[in-house]
Design a protein around this motif. Sequence first.
Motif, PDB file in Angstrom:
ATOM      1  N   ARG A 182      25.406   0.579  23.389  1.00  0.00           N
ATOM      2  CA  ARG A 182      26.812   0.631  22.987  1.00  0.00           C
ATOM      3  C   ARG A 182      26.977   0.923  21.499  1.00  0.00           C
ATOM      4  O   ARG A 182      27.971   1.518  21.075  1.00  0.00           O
ATOM      5  N   GLY A 183      25.993   0.535  20.700  1.00  0.00           N
ATOM      6  CA  GLY A 183      26.079   0.792  19.271  1.00  0.00           C
ATOM      7  C   GLY A 183      25.851   2.247  18.899  1.00  0.00           C
ATOM      8  O   GLY A 183      26.320   2.709  17.852  1.00  0.00           O
ATOM      9  N   LEU A 184      25.140   2.997  19.755  1.00  0.00           N
ATOM     10  CA  LEU A 184      24.850   4.397  19.455  1.00  0.00           C
ATOM     11  C   LEU A 184      25.728   5.378  20.235  1.00  0.00           C
ATOM     12  O   LEU A 184      25.789   6.557  19.885  1.00  0.00           O
ATOM     13  N   ALA A 190      29.677  12.137  19.718  1.00  0.00           N
ATOM     14  CA  ALA A 190      30.312  13.254  19.012  1.00  0.00           C
ATOM     15  C   ALA A 190      29.474  14.522  19.106  1.00  0.00           C
ATOM     16  O   ALA A 190      29.994  15.636  18.937  1.00  0.00           O
ATOM     17  N   HIS A 191      28.191  14.379  19.403  1.00  0.00           N
ATOM     18  CA  HIS A 191      27.275  15.516  19.558  1.00  0.00           C
ATOM     19  C   HIS A 191      26.938  15.763  21.037  1.00  0.00           C
ATOM     20  O   HIS A 191      25.962  16.454  21.341  1.00  0.00           O
ATOM     21  N   ARG A 192      27.753  15.196  21.912  1.00  0.00           N
ATOM     22  CA  ARG A 192      27.547  15.296  23.370  1.00  0.00           C
ATOM     23  C   ARG A 192      26.200  14.718  23.815  1.00  0.00           C
ATOM     24  O   ARG A 192      25.581  15.211  24.742  1.00  0.00           O
ATOM     25  N   ILE A 193      25.786  13.684  23.118  1.00  0.00           N
ATOM     26  CA  ILE A 193      24.593  12.941  23.522  1.00  0.00           C
ATOM     27  C   ILE A 193      25.066  11.658  24.201  1.00  0.00           C
ATOM     28  O   ILE A 193      25.760  10.837  23.591  1.00  0.00           O
ATOM     29  N   CYS A 251      29.312  10.085  31.741  1.00  0.00           N
ATOM     30  CA  CYS A 251      28.886   8.685  31.736  1.00  0.00           C
ATOM     31  C   CYS A 251      28.227   8.375  30.400  1.00  0.00           C
ATOM     32  O   CYS A 251      27.227   9.000  30.042  1.00  0.00           O
ATOM     33  N   SER A 252      28.772   7.423  29.664  1.00  0.00           N
ATOM     34  CA  SER A 252      28.140   6.996  28.419  1.00  0.00           C
ATOM     35  C   SER A 252      28.602   5.590  28.066  1.00  0.00           C
ATOM     36  O   SER A 252      29.665   5.143  28.505  1.00  0.00           O
TER      37      SER A 252
END
Length: 263
Positions: A182-184, A190-193, A251-252
């Motif tokens: 959750r922290g990353l 923002a970079h679609r990671i 999903c993120s």
Amino acid sequence: MTTLRQIDGAQLARYPSLEGQSVFVTGGGSGIGAAIVKAFASQGARVAFIDIAREASEALAREIEAADQPPPWWEVCDVSDIAALQAAIGRASSAIGDFSVLVNNVASDDRHAMESVTVDYWDRRMAINQRPAFFAVQAVVPGMKRRGGGSIINLGSSGWQLKEGGYPCYAIAKSSVNGLTRGLAAPLGAHRIRVNTVTPGWVMTERQLKLNLDAQSEQALREAQCLPDLLQSEDIARMVLFLASDDGAMCSAQEFKVDGGWM
């Protein structure tokens, strides 16, 4: 003797978006990690993995090549040595390209009592179960940015959520996985990671069957789960494949439990 259900891989989903993708798996030589490596290879992905166990890793690589699947890149690596971990990721990237998928799988759930923990033991447990995930992410993110996105999948643990005793250092380390995810998730999103956690229930790896499962604990597990079958490594690998594929594109920052309804 515990009987496990048969899993027919030919009947499972295929993800065209994974074919040709570069994947890195920590602790990929045996257990859940080996199932993840094999699952990606069966999808036509180019897989790299590291593990401290040479013989198991060699056997896995031979098995994948014998199945006429893309041969994996692998090295023996002690993940407690962060410089060695990041150097291995760099060599693997040079060999098969920037990674679109990272699976932070490596862990060791050695049993221990709170009273026995020394500072040195604490540091060794964190060096295996906590630090490598962050520094593996640090190493792969520049390549993912160059690719325009990627998927990071961190393996969590059900043990600390069930308030199990017997391994306080492991529980503390693995509870931090959700914080890492959750922290990353926002800055990397923002970079679609994408960054997610996959939390297994009690998986019947060879190690668990040998060291930790007995008739009493198996009966208790079957009673606690909603589903009657015991979890296998392949069950975890299938969730990892989904989150790595384009099917999981939105999903993120989530935790996905694969536990047979245990928790």
